[in-house]
Design a protein around this motif. Structure first.
Motif: not given
Length: 255
Positions: A89-105
């Motif tokens: 859960q910890s690792i997938t949360t970090v990756y999912s949060e960063n993947i969402r940032q791609i669209a924001q950036n």
């Protein structure tokens, strides 16, 4: 050993340069396990030698041993705060949060501009070295799936030879997490030949930025947590976004 507690208890025995690093560590301990000793010393306004002395004064043989101890402490400390969260859960949360940032950036207009440049270029060379070589190779493979020709290069000596023969009709795409200096001669040649260029990086203020026409800055997941995560997943997700837009661009040009 709790490295944070040890540093706090020994603050008064440090020299001024060592104390600057000690305070930097206490204010942002996660950065210590993600940065090199040189990067930490520079960010703290001190020197690498002062950092090594600090590590030795608090009972470690050097930076590597201190970094390992701090990493273990941060992971165990985080685990205590999130007892109900599993490692998965910890690792997938970090990756999912960063993947969402791609669209924001990255804006749609930037992606569209990159795709137009790629479709209008005579030759496309994709450069990456070591770990970013995997991302460069992946982009080349995925482009081939939609019928776009390109060449991937991971040898830095060969990069210079290839770039020197390119013209203004061509495009160079460079993958570089930090904008490493070994690209400097290559990018200078790119600029001198007037070649269209795109940098895909994870460092907003890379020293190479000034040489590129377009810069894509992606989230750096390896510095988002105390865990030793790899950045390739972020590159690969971006490549899929790029590929989807390329496919649409190619389809619209045939209508």
């Amino acid at each position: 050993m709790d490295p944070i507690a040890v540093i706090k208890s020994n603050l008064e025995m440090f020299t001024k340069s060592e104390k600057r690093i000690a305070l930097f560590i206490l204010n942002d301990p996660i950065r210590i396990v993600q940065y090199s000793a040189e990067e930490i010393a520079k960010a703290a306004g001190s020197s690498k030698s002062a950092f090594i002395r600090l590590c030795q004064k608090v009972g470690y043989r050097g930076y590597s041993e201190f970094r390992f101890s701090l990493s273990k402490y941060l992971i165990s400390h985080k685990a205590k705060e999130n007892k109900e969260e599993t490692i998965a859960q910890s690792i997938t949360t970090v990756y999912s949060e960063n993947i969402r940032q791609i669209a924001q950036n990255i804006t749609d207009s930037t992606i569209e501009k990159v795709c137009r440049t790629m479709t209008n270029s005579s030759k496309i060379k994709i450069l990456g070295n070591n770990r970013t070589g995997l991302a460069a190779h992946q982009l080349r493979m995925r482009m081939a799936k939609i019928g776009m020709d390109s060449e991937f290069v991971s040898d830095t000596i060969l990069m210079n030879d290839i770039v020197s023969s390119l013209t203004k009709e061509d495009l160079v795409i460079v993958f570089s997490i930090k904008g490493m200096s070994y690209y400097e001669e290559v990018v200078k040649q790119i600029e001198a030949n007037g070649i269209e260029s795109i940098l895909i990086t994870m460092t907003p203020n890379s020293p190479l930025n000034k040489y590129f026409d377009t810069i894509i800055t992606l989230p750096l997941v390896s510095r988002a947590t105390s865990r030793f995560l790899d950045d390739q997943a972020i590159f690969f997700v971006f490549i899929e976004i790029l590929l989807a837009e390329l496919a649409e661009t190619d389809d619209s040009s045939k209508e």
